[in-house]
Enzyme design. Structure first.
Site, short mmCIF file in Angstrom:
data_model
loop_
_atom_site.label_atom_id
_atom_site.label_comp_id
_atom_site.label_asym_id
_atom_site.label_seq_id
_atom_site.Cartn_x
_atom_site.Cartn_y
_atom_site.Cartn_z
N SER A 157 98.44 -15.49 -0.81
CA SER A 157 97.09 -15.79 -1.30
C SER A 157 96.35 -14.48 -1.60
O SER A 157 96.83 -13.69 -2.40
CB SER A 157 96.36 -16.66 -0.27
N ASP A 187 99.59 -25.89 -6.24
CA ASP A 187 98.75 -25.09 -5.34
C ASP A 187 97.29 -25.28 -5.72
O ASP A 187 96.88 -24.97 -6.83
CB ASP A 187 99.13 -23.61 -5.46
N HIS A 222 99.34 -24.93 -0.69
CA HIS A 222 98.95 -23.54 -0.90
C HIS A 222 99.98 -22.64 -0.24
O HIS A 222 100.07 -22.53 0.98
CB HIS A 222 97.57 -23.30 -0.27
#
Length: 506
Positions: free
Chosen positions: A223, A445, A473
Protein backbone atom coordinates in the site's frame (compact mmCIF):
# COMPACT_ATOMS: atom_id res chain seq x y z
CA UNK A 1 -3.34 3.42 1.83
CA UNK A 2 -5.59 4.19 4.73
CA UNK A 3 -8.48 6.65 4.52
CA UNK A 4 -9.58 9.21 7.08
CA UNK A 5 -13.31 8.96 7.75
CA UNK A 6 -13.85 11.97 9.98
CA UNK A 7 -14.84 15.52 9.06
CA UNK A 8 -15.66 14.52 5.48
CA UNK A 9 -12.24 12.95 4.93
CA UNK A 10 -13.63 9.89 3.20
CA UNK A 11 -11.26 7.59 1.30
CA UNK A 12 -8.06 8.28 1.03
CA UNK A 13 -5.79 7.06 4.28
CA UNK A 14 -1.51 25.90 16.67
CA UNK A 15 -2.45 27.08 13.20
CA UNK A 16 -1.29 30.54 14.19
CA UNK A 17 2.28 29.34 14.75
CA UNK A 18 3.39 27.48 11.65
CA UNK A 19 6.82 25.95 12.35
CA UNK A 20 9.86 27.04 10.42
CA UNK A 21 10.41 24.83 7.39
CA UNK A 22 13.52 22.69 6.96
CA UNK A 23 16.30 23.91 4.74
CA UNK A 24 16.69 22.48 1.26
CA UNK A 25 17.56 18.79 1.49
CA UNK A 26 20.90 17.55 0.16
CA UNK A 27 21.10 15.75 -3.15
CA UNK A 28 20.25 12.04 -3.26
CA UNK A 29 23.00 9.73 -2.09
CA UNK A 30 23.67 6.60 -4.12
CA UNK A 31 26.77 5.43 -2.29
CA UNK A 32 26.42 2.52 0.14
CA UNK A 33 27.48 4.76 3.04
CA UNK A 34 24.90 7.46 3.95
CA UNK A 35 26.11 10.93 4.96
CA UNK A 36 26.88 11.57 8.61
CA UNK A 37 28.08 8.02 9.34
CA UNK A 38 26.10 4.87 10.21
CA UNK A 39 24.23 4.28 13.45
CA UNK A 40 23.96 1.09 15.44
CA UNK A 41 20.93 -0.75 16.74
CA UNK A 42 20.94 -2.06 20.29
CA UNK A 43 18.62 -5.08 20.09
CA UNK A 44 16.81 -6.35 23.16
CA UNK A 45 13.55 -7.99 24.26
CA UNK A 46 10.25 -6.56 22.98
CA UNK A 47 8.20 -5.18 25.85
CA UNK A 48 5.36 -3.17 24.30
CA UNK A 49 4.02 -5.08 21.27
CA UNK A 50 0.30 -4.43 20.70
CA UNK A 51 -2.43 -6.16 18.73
CA UNK A 52 -4.97 -4.14 16.69
CA UNK A 53 -7.24 -3.89 19.75
CA UNK A 54 -4.43 -2.33 21.77
CA UNK A 55 -3.87 -5.39 23.95
CA UNK A 56 -0.56 -7.28 24.21
CA UNK A 57 -0.27 -10.61 22.35
CA UNK A 58 -1.29 -13.72 24.25
CA UNK A 59 2.16 -15.16 23.66
CA UNK A 60 5.34 -13.38 22.64
CA UNK A 61 7.99 -15.18 20.60
CA UNK A 62 11.09 -14.76 22.76
CA UNK A 63 13.35 -14.82 19.71
CA UNK A 64 11.84 -11.55 18.45
CA UNK A 65 14.02 -8.54 19.19
CA UNK A 66 13.28 -4.82 19.35
CA UNK A 67 15.69 -1.91 19.10
CA UNK A 68 16.19 1.76 18.37
CA UNK A 69 18.24 3.63 15.78
CA UNK A 70 19.14 7.32 15.94
CA UNK A 71 18.71 9.21 12.66
CA UNK A 72 18.91 12.94 11.84
CA UNK A 73 15.73 14.88 12.51
CA UNK A 74 16.75 17.12 9.60
CA UNK A 75 18.90 15.49 6.91
CA UNK A 76 20.15 18.94 5.93
CA UNK A 77 21.89 18.84 9.33
CA UNK A 78 23.05 15.21 9.57
CA UNK A 79 25.12 15.86 12.70
CA UNK A 80 22.38 17.86 14.41
CA UNK A 81 19.39 16.82 16.51
CA UNK A 82 18.45 13.15 16.32
CA UNK A 83 15.17 11.26 16.15
CA UNK A 84 15.00 7.65 17.37
CA UNK A 85 13.34 5.02 15.18
CA UNK A 86 11.78 1.96 16.80
CA UNK A 87 12.56 -1.34 15.04
CA UNK A 88 11.70 -5.02 15.31
CA UNK A 89 13.58 -8.08 14.06
CA UNK A 90 12.44 -11.66 13.60
CA UNK A 91 15.73 -13.60 13.24
CA UNK A 92 16.07 -16.04 10.35
CA UNK A 93 15.17 -19.60 11.32
CA UNK A 94 16.81 -21.60 8.51
CA UNK A 95 17.45 -24.03 6.99
CA UNK A 96 19.38 -22.62 4.08
CA UNK A 97 21.90 -19.85 3.63
CA UNK A 98 20.86 -16.56 5.26
CA UNK A 99 20.25 -13.89 2.60
CA UNK A 100 20.44 -10.85 4.87
CA UNK A 101 17.52 -8.76 6.12
CA UNK A 102 14.12 -8.19 4.53
CA UNK A 103 12.64 -4.81 5.52
CA UNK A 104 8.87 -4.33 5.52
CA UNK A 105 6.51 -1.38 5.44
CA UNK A 106 2.89 -2.51 5.74
CA UNK A 107 1.22 0.72 4.66
CA UNK A 108 -0.73 3.62 6.04
CA UNK A 109 0.91 6.00 5.99
CA UNK A 110 0.86 5.65 9.72
CA UNK A 111 0.79 1.90 10.39
CA UNK A 112 3.19 0.58 13.02
CA UNK A 113 5.68 -1.77 11.44
CA UNK A 114 6.75 -3.01 14.87
CA UNK A 115 3.28 -4.25 15.80
CA UNK A 116 2.30 -5.43 12.32
CA UNK A 117 5.39 -7.53 11.63
CA UNK A 118 4.91 -9.34 14.94
CA UNK A 119 1.28 -10.08 13.96
CA UNK A 120 2.23 -11.19 10.44
CA UNK A 121 5.03 -13.56 11.49
CA UNK A 122 3.19 -16.81 10.69
CA UNK A 123 2.27 -15.62 7.20
CA UNK A 124 5.93 -14.85 6.46
CA UNK A 125 7.41 -18.19 7.53
CA UNK A 126 8.84 -18.99 4.10
CA UNK A 127 10.78 -15.72 3.92
CA UNK A 128 11.97 -16.05 7.51
CA UNK A 129 13.82 -19.26 6.73
CA UNK A 130 16.34 -17.23 4.71
CA UNK A 131 16.01 -13.64 5.92
CA UNK A 132 15.96 -11.74 9.17
CA UNK A 133 12.59 -9.98 8.93
CA UNK A 134 12.84 -6.32 9.95
CA UNK A 135 10.31 -3.54 10.23
CA UNK A 136 10.05 -0.18 11.93
CA UNK A 137 7.72 2.58 12.99
CA UNK A 138 8.48 5.31 10.43
CA UNK A 139 9.27 8.77 11.77
CA UNK A 140 6.08 10.33 13.10
CA UNK A 141 4.49 6.93 13.79
CA UNK A 142 3.87 5.39 17.23
CA UNK A 143 7.18 4.80 19.05
CA UNK A 144 9.18 6.89 16.53
CA UNK A 145 8.06 10.33 17.74
CA UNK A 146 4.48 9.50 16.75
CA UNK A 147 2.33 12.51 15.87
CA UNK A 148 -0.24 13.28 18.59
CA UNK A 149 -3.23 15.54 18.07
CA UNK A 150 -5.00 15.58 21.42
CA UNK A 151 -6.30 13.00 23.86
CA UNK A 152 -9.23 10.61 23.90
CA UNK A 153 -11.94 13.27 23.98
CA UNK A 154 -10.51 15.19 21.02
CA UNK A 155 -9.88 12.05 18.96
CA UNK A 156 -13.34 10.65 19.73
CA UNK A 157 -14.90 13.90 18.58
CA UNK A 158 -12.89 13.94 15.35
CA UNK A 159 -13.37 10.30 14.37
CA UNK A 160 -17.11 10.27 15.11
CA UNK A 161 -17.97 13.30 12.98
CA UNK A 162 -20.70 12.64 10.42
CA UNK A 163 -19.94 12.96 6.72
CA UNK A 164 -23.60 12.91 5.64
CA UNK A 165 -25.70 14.63 4.50
CA UNK A 166 -23.38 16.67 2.20
CA UNK A 167 -24.96 20.01 3.05
CA UNK A 168 -23.69 23.39 4.27
CA UNK A 169 -23.98 22.39 7.92
CA UNK A 170 -21.87 19.27 7.40
CA UNK A 171 -19.31 21.27 5.40
CA UNK A 172 -19.02 23.92 8.12
CA UNK A 173 -18.60 21.25 10.78
CA UNK A 174 -15.93 19.53 8.68
CA UNK A 175 -13.95 22.71 8.13
CA UNK A 176 -14.11 23.63 11.83
CA UNK A 177 -13.03 20.11 12.83
CA UNK A 178 -10.13 20.17 10.36
CA UNK A 179 -8.87 23.47 11.75
CA UNK A 180 -9.15 22.26 15.34
CA UNK A 181 -7.41 18.98 14.51
CA UNK A 182 -4.56 20.70 12.67
CA UNK A 183 -4.12 23.13 15.57
CA UNK A 184 -3.91 20.24 18.04
CA UNK A 185 -1.33 18.46 15.87
CA UNK A 186 0.75 21.64 15.78
CA UNK A 187 0.43 22.13 19.52
CA UNK A 188 1.43 18.57 20.44
CA UNK A 189 3.84 17.64 17.60
CA UNK A 190 4.72 20.85 15.76
CA UNK A 191 8.46 20.35 16.16
CA UNK A 192 8.56 17.22 13.99
CA UNK A 193 5.75 17.92 11.49
CA UNK A 194 8.03 19.42 8.77
CA UNK A 195 10.40 16.43 8.89
CA UNK A 196 8.25 13.30 8.72
CA UNK A 197 7.42 12.88 5.03
CA UNK A 198 8.26 9.96 2.77
CA UNK A 199 11.54 11.38 1.45
CA UNK A 200 13.02 11.47 4.94
CA UNK A 201 11.55 8.04 5.72
CA UNK A 202 13.33 6.69 2.63
CA UNK A 203 16.60 8.17 3.90
CA UNK A 204 15.90 6.49 7.22
CA UNK A 205 15.58 3.14 5.44
CA UNK A 206 19.06 3.55 4.02
CA UNK A 207 20.32 4.14 7.57
CA UNK A 208 18.54 0.93 8.59
CA UNK A 209 20.15 -0.94 5.71
CA UNK A 210 23.59 0.16 6.85
CA UNK A 211 22.86 -0.55 10.52
CA UNK A 212 21.82 -4.17 9.83
CA UNK A 213 24.94 -4.64 7.70
CA UNK A 214 23.36 -5.20 4.29
CA UNK A 215 25.05 -3.90 1.10
CA UNK A 216 21.62 -3.72 -0.59
CA UNK A 217 18.13 -3.07 0.74
CA UNK A 218 15.80 -6.03 0.36
CA UNK A 219 12.29 -4.68 0.82
CA UNK A 220 8.58 -5.50 0.74
CA UNK A 221 6.28 -2.48 0.68
CA UNK A 222 2.51 -2.74 0.84
CA UNK A 223 0.00 0.00 0.00
CA UNK A 224 1.66 3.29 1.07
CA UNK A 225 4.81 1.21 1.47
CA UNK A 226 4.95 1.03 -2.33
CA UNK A 227 5.40 4.79 -2.53
CA UNK A 228 8.06 4.62 0.18
CA UNK A 229 9.83 1.90 -1.78
CA UNK A 230 9.55 3.86 -5.01
CA UNK A 231 11.03 6.97 -3.41
CA UNK A 232 13.86 4.89 -1.90
CA UNK A 233 14.65 3.38 -5.32
CA UNK A 234 14.68 6.90 -6.79
CA UNK A 235 17.06 8.28 -4.16
CA UNK A 236 19.28 5.18 -3.88
CA UNK A 237 18.89 3.11 -7.09
CA UNK A 238 22.27 1.41 -6.68
CA UNK A 239 21.33 0.28 -3.15
CA UNK A 240 18.19 -1.59 -4.22
CA UNK A 241 18.34 -5.33 -3.68
CA UNK A 242 15.23 -7.49 -4.14
CA UNK A 243 12.17 -5.24 -3.87
CA UNK A 244 8.46 -6.11 -4.09
CA UNK A 245 5.72 -3.46 -4.07
CA UNK A 246 2.25 -4.88 -3.36
CA UNK A 247 -1.04 -2.91 -3.69
CA UNK A 248 0.69 -0.01 -5.43
CA UNK A 249 -0.09 3.66 -5.10
CA UNK A 250 0.36 6.04 -8.01
CA UNK A 251 2.20 8.92 -6.31
CA UNK A 252 1.40 11.37 -9.10
CA UNK A 253 -2.37 11.46 -8.55
CA UNK A 254 -4.00 14.61 -7.18
CA UNK A 255 -6.28 14.64 -4.14
CA UNK A 256 -9.25 14.77 -6.47
CA UNK A 257 -8.07 11.89 -8.64
CA UNK A 258 -7.21 9.79 -5.60
CA UNK A 259 -10.58 10.42 -3.95
CA UNK A 260 -12.56 9.49 -7.05
CA UNK A 261 -10.49 6.36 -7.74
CA UNK A 262 -10.78 5.14 -4.15
CA UNK A 263 -14.48 5.97 -3.99
CA UNK A 264 -14.96 3.83 -7.08
CA UNK A 265 -12.84 1.04 -5.56
CA UNK A 266 -14.71 0.93 -2.26
CA UNK A 267 -18.09 1.10 -4.00
CA UNK A 268 -17.12 -1.86 -6.17
CA UNK A 269 -15.93 -3.80 -3.11
CA UNK A 270 -19.17 -2.94 -1.30
CA UNK A 271 -21.25 -4.19 -4.24
CA UNK A 272 -19.18 -7.40 -4.31
CA UNK A 273 -19.84 -7.83 -0.60
CA UNK A 274 -23.60 -7.41 -1.12
CA UNK A 275 -23.60 -9.95 -3.97
CA UNK A 276 -21.70 -12.44 -1.85
CA UNK A 277 -24.01 -11.85 1.09
CA UNK A 278 -27.31 -12.41 -0.72
CA UNK A 279 -25.90 -15.35 -2.68
CA UNK A 280 -25.67 -17.28 0.59
CA UNK A 281 -29.46 -17.25 0.85
CA UNK A 282 -29.42 -16.11 4.47
CA UNK A 283 -27.99 -12.57 4.26
CA UNK A 284 -28.70 -10.63 7.46
CA UNK A 285 -28.61 -7.33 5.56
CA UNK A 286 -31.35 -8.05 2.99
CA UNK A 287 -32.87 -10.75 0.78
CA UNK A 288 -31.52 -9.22 -2.45
CA UNK A 289 -28.87 -6.66 -3.39
CA UNK A 290 -31.27 -3.75 -3.82
CA UNK A 291 -32.96 -4.40 -0.47
CA UNK A 292 -29.65 -4.88 1.33
CA UNK A 293 -28.25 -1.65 -0.13
CA UNK A 294 -31.40 0.25 0.82
CA UNK A 295 -31.22 -1.12 4.36
CA UNK A 296 -27.61 0.05 4.78
CA UNK A 297 -28.42 3.48 3.37
CA UNK A 298 -31.43 3.77 5.70
CA UNK A 299 -29.29 2.74 8.68
CA UNK A 300 -26.65 5.39 7.99
CA UNK A 301 -29.29 8.06 7.40
CA UNK A 302 -30.91 7.23 10.74
CA UNK A 303 -27.55 7.35 12.52
CA UNK A 304 -27.03 10.98 11.46
CA UNK A 305 -30.00 11.89 13.68
CA UNK A 306 -30.13 9.06 16.21
CA UNK A 307 -26.78 7.40 16.95
CA UNK A 308 -26.84 3.98 18.59
CA UNK A 309 -25.58 3.88 22.15
CA UNK A 310 -22.67 1.51 22.70
CA UNK A 311 -21.72 1.59 26.34
CA UNK A 312 -21.00 5.21 27.09
CA UNK A 313 -20.31 6.05 23.45
CA UNK A 314 -22.43 6.85 20.41
CA UNK A 315 -22.18 4.98 17.10
CA UNK A 316 -22.56 7.86 14.66
CA UNK A 317 -22.94 7.69 10.91
CA UNK A 318 -19.27 8.63 10.62
CA UNK A 319 -18.14 5.73 12.81
CA UNK A 320 -20.54 3.28 11.16
CA UNK A 321 -19.23 4.22 7.69
CA UNK A 322 -15.69 3.73 8.98
CA UNK A 323 -16.64 0.27 10.25
CA UNK A 324 -18.13 -0.71 6.89
CA UNK A 325 -15.07 0.49 4.98
CA UNK A 326 -12.68 -1.24 7.37
CA UNK A 327 -14.31 -4.60 6.67
CA UNK A 328 -14.12 -4.12 2.90
CA UNK A 329 -10.33 -4.32 2.86
CA UNK A 330 -10.45 -8.13 2.85
CA UNK A 331 -12.96 -10.82 1.86
CA UNK A 332 -12.07 -12.57 5.11
CA UNK A 333 -13.91 -9.91 7.09
CA UNK A 334 -17.07 -9.87 4.96
CA UNK A 335 -18.89 -12.41 7.19
CA UNK A 336 -18.22 -10.23 10.23
CA UNK A 337 -19.44 -7.17 8.32
CA UNK A 338 -22.68 -9.00 7.52
CA UNK A 339 -23.10 -9.80 11.21
CA UNK A 340 -22.26 -6.25 12.27
CA UNK A 341 -24.74 -4.67 9.84
CA UNK A 342 -27.42 -7.19 10.74
CA UNK A 343 -27.06 -6.36 14.42
CA UNK A 344 -27.02 -2.61 13.77
CA UNK A 345 -30.25 -2.90 11.80
CA UNK A 346 -31.73 -4.42 14.96
CA UNK A 347 -30.41 -1.58 17.12
CA UNK A 348 -27.15 -3.09 18.38
CA UNK A 349 -24.02 -1.21 17.32
CA UNK A 350 -21.25 -3.01 19.21
CA UNK A 351 -19.83 -4.92 16.23
CA UNK A 352 -19.75 -1.90 13.90
CA UNK A 353 -18.12 0.13 16.65
CA UNK A 354 -15.49 -2.60 17.05
CA UNK A 355 -14.72 -2.47 13.32
CA UNK A 356 -14.43 1.31 13.44
CA UNK A 357 -12.14 1.18 16.48
CA UNK A 358 -9.78 -1.33 14.86
CA UNK A 359 -9.50 1.04 11.91
CA UNK A 360 -8.98 4.24 13.90
CA UNK A 361 -6.59 2.58 16.37
CA UNK A 362 -8.76 3.12 19.45
CA UNK A 363 -8.17 0.74 22.35
CA UNK A 364 -10.93 -0.31 24.76
CA UNK A 365 -9.43 2.02 27.37
CA UNK A 366 -9.87 4.99 25.04
CA UNK A 367 -6.21 5.37 24.08
CA UNK A 368 -5.49 5.88 20.38
CA UNK A 369 -2.55 4.74 18.33
CA UNK A 370 -1.09 7.35 16.01
CA UNK A 371 -2.43 5.85 12.77
CA UNK A 372 -5.20 8.47 12.42
CA UNK A 373 -2.79 11.30 13.15
CA UNK A 374 0.31 10.06 11.35
CA UNK A 375 -1.74 9.52 8.18
CA UNK A 376 -2.55 13.20 7.50
CA UNK A 377 0.82 14.34 8.85
CA UNK A 378 2.69 12.29 6.25
CA UNK A 379 0.13 12.73 3.48
CA UNK A 380 0.04 16.51 3.76
CA UNK A 381 3.83 16.90 3.86
CA UNK A 382 4.16 14.66 0.79
CA UNK A 383 2.43 17.13 -1.53
CA UNK A 384 2.46 20.85 -2.18
CA UNK A 385 -1.20 20.61 -3.21
CA UNK A 386 -3.59 22.65 -1.07
CA UNK A 387 -7.07 22.37 -2.67
CA UNK A 388 -9.46 25.31 -2.78
CA UNK A 389 -12.98 25.08 -1.38
CA UNK A 390 -14.27 25.01 -4.96
CA UNK A 391 -12.08 21.97 -5.71
CA UNK A 392 -13.26 20.21 -2.56
CA UNK A 393 -16.92 20.75 -3.43
CA UNK A 394 -16.34 19.61 -7.04
CA UNK A 395 -14.57 16.50 -5.77
CA UNK A 396 -17.35 15.68 -3.33
CA UNK A 397 -20.07 16.15 -5.94
CA UNK A 398 -18.31 13.82 -8.38
CA UNK A 399 -17.57 11.25 -5.65
CA UNK A 400 -21.18 11.18 -4.43
CA UNK A 401 -22.33 10.36 -7.96
CA UNK A 402 -20.06 7.32 -7.83
CA UNK A 403 -21.12 6.29 -4.31
CA UNK A 404 -23.64 7.89 -1.95
CA UNK A 405 -22.06 5.78 0.81
CA UNK A 406 -18.36 6.57 0.29
CA UNK A 407 -18.39 9.84 -1.66
CA UNK A 408 -16.64 12.75 0.05
CA UNK A 409 -14.23 15.63 -0.43
CA UNK A 410 -11.30 13.35 0.48
CA UNK A 411 -8.29 14.24 2.60
CA UNK A 412 -7.62 17.49 0.77
CA UNK A 413 -9.75 19.43 3.26
CA UNK A 414 -7.39 18.71 6.14
CA UNK A 415 -4.24 19.25 4.09
CA UNK A 416 -5.69 22.62 3.05
CA UNK A 417 -5.23 23.86 6.65
CA UNK A 418 -2.19 21.76 7.57
CA UNK A 419 0.43 23.72 9.57
CA UNK A 420 3.49 22.23 7.81
CA UNK A 421 4.48 23.08 4.25
CA UNK A 422 4.29 20.28 1.68
CA UNK A 423 6.68 19.24 -1.07
CA UNK A 424 6.10 17.29 -4.30
CA UNK A 425 9.44 15.47 -4.16
CA UNK A 426 7.79 12.21 -3.04
CA UNK A 427 5.36 12.32 -5.98
CA UNK A 428 8.05 11.69 -8.60
CA UNK A 429 9.70 8.26 -8.85
CA UNK A 430 12.23 6.90 -11.33
CA UNK A 431 14.35 3.92 -10.32
CA UNK A 432 16.55 3.90 -13.42
CA UNK A 433 19.73 1.99 -12.59
CA UNK A 434 18.17 -0.19 -9.87
CA UNK A 435 17.88 -3.96 -9.68
CA UNK A 436 14.56 -5.40 -10.95
CA UNK A 437 11.49 -4.41 -8.90
CA UNK A 438 8.30 -6.51 -8.80
CA UNK A 439 4.95 -4.68 -8.58
CA UNK A 440 1.80 -6.64 -7.64
CA UNK A 441 -1.61 -5.09 -8.36
CA UNK A 442 -5.05 -6.53 -7.52
CA UNK A 443 -8.06 -6.18 -9.81
CA UNK A 444 -10.44 -6.04 -6.81
CA UNK A 445 -8.40 -3.79 -4.54
CA UNK A 446 -10.64 -1.04 -3.07
CA UNK A 447 -7.96 1.15 -1.52
CA UNK A 448 -5.29 1.14 -4.23
CA UNK A 449 -7.25 0.57 -7.46
CA UNK A 450 -5.63 -1.63 -10.09
CA UNK A 451 -5.28 1.28 -12.51
CA UNK A 452 -2.46 2.57 -10.33
CA UNK A 453 -0.38 -0.62 -10.70
CA UNK A 454 0.67 -0.26 -14.36
CA UNK A 455 1.22 3.46 -13.81
CA UNK A 456 3.69 2.93 -10.96
CA UNK A 457 5.35 0.12 -12.91
CA UNK A 458 5.94 2.46 -15.85
CA UNK A 459 7.19 5.31 -13.66
CA UNK A 460 9.79 3.11 -11.96
CA UNK A 461 11.33 2.09 -15.34
CA UNK A 462 12.88 -1.07 -13.83
CA UNK A 463 9.71 -2.86 -12.65
CA UNK A 464 7.70 -5.90 -13.74
CA UNK A 465 3.94 -6.08 -13.06
CA UNK A 466 2.12 -9.10 -11.64
CA UNK A 467 -1.71 -8.94 -11.82
CA UNK A 468 -3.89 -10.58 -9.16
CA UNK A 469 -7.50 -11.22 -10.21
CA UNK A 470 -8.93 -11.44 -6.69
CA UNK A 471 -10.59 -9.15 -4.15
CA UNK A 472 -9.07 -7.29 -1.23
CA UNK A 473 -6.36 -4.80 -0.41
CA UNK A 474 -3.02 -6.42 -1.08
CA UNK A 475 -2.26 -9.73 -2.79
CA UNK A 476 0.82 -11.23 -1.12
CA UNK A 477 -0.96 -11.98 2.16
CA UNK A 478 -4.33 -12.73 0.53
CA UNK A 479 -3.87 -16.49 0.60
CA UNK A 480 -3.07 -16.72 -3.10
CA UNK A 481 -0.50 -19.47 -3.53
CA UNK A 482 0.19 -18.17 -7.03
CA UNK A 483 1.12 -14.68 -5.83
CA UNK A 484 3.11 -16.03 -2.90
CA UNK A 485 4.98 -18.39 -5.20
CA UNK A 486 5.96 -15.63 -7.63
CA UNK A 487 6.95 -13.20 -4.87
CA UNK A 488 8.90 -15.76 -2.84
CA UNK A 489 10.52 -17.02 -6.02
CA UNK A 490 11.92 -13.57 -6.60
CA UNK A 491 12.81 -12.69 -3.01
CA UNK A 492 14.45 -16.03 -2.23
CA UNK A 493 15.77 -17.23 -5.60
CA UNK A 494 15.99 -14.00 -7.59
CA UNK A 495 13.61 -15.24 -10.28
CA UNK A 496 11.83 -12.24 -11.84
CA UNK A 497 8.23 -13.06 -12.89
CA UNK A 498 7.55 -13.16 -16.61
CA UNK A 499 6.13 -10.04 -18.21
CA UNK A 500 2.33 -10.12 -18.07
CA UNK A 501 2.20 -12.66 -15.23
CA UNK A 502 -1.32 -13.10 -13.84
CA UNK A 503 -2.67 -14.96 -10.81
CA UNK A 504 -6.31 -16.08 -10.37
CA UNK A 505 -8.37 -15.15 -7.31
CA UNK A 506 -7.48 -17.21 -4.24
Amino acid sequence: MRRVLAAALLLTAGCSNVPAQPATQPAAQSAAQPPGGPGTIAWGPCTDIKRPDGEPPARQDTSVRCGRLAVPLDYAKPDGEKLELALIKLPATGPGKRLGSMVFNFGGPGASGVDTLDQAAKALTSLRTRYDLVSFDPRGVERSSGVRCGGTAEMDRFTSLNTLPPDDETHRAAEAANKEFAALCQRHSGKILPYIGTVNAARDMDRIRTAVGDPKLNYVGMSYGTQLGGVYATLFPKNVGRMVLDAPLDPTVSFEERTLAQTRGFQQAYESFLRSCVKSGSCEVGRDEATADANVEKLLTQLTERPLQVGGRALTQGLASTGVAAALYSELTWPFLEQALGEALKGRGEALMYLADTYTGRSPDGAYSTQMTSFPAITCVDTAERPSQATLRRTETAALKISPLFGSEGSGGLCRVWPAKGSDEARHVDATGSAPIVVVGGKGDPATPYEWAPKLTAQLKTATLVTYEGEGHGAYLSGSKCVQGLVDGYLINGTVPQKGATCPAA
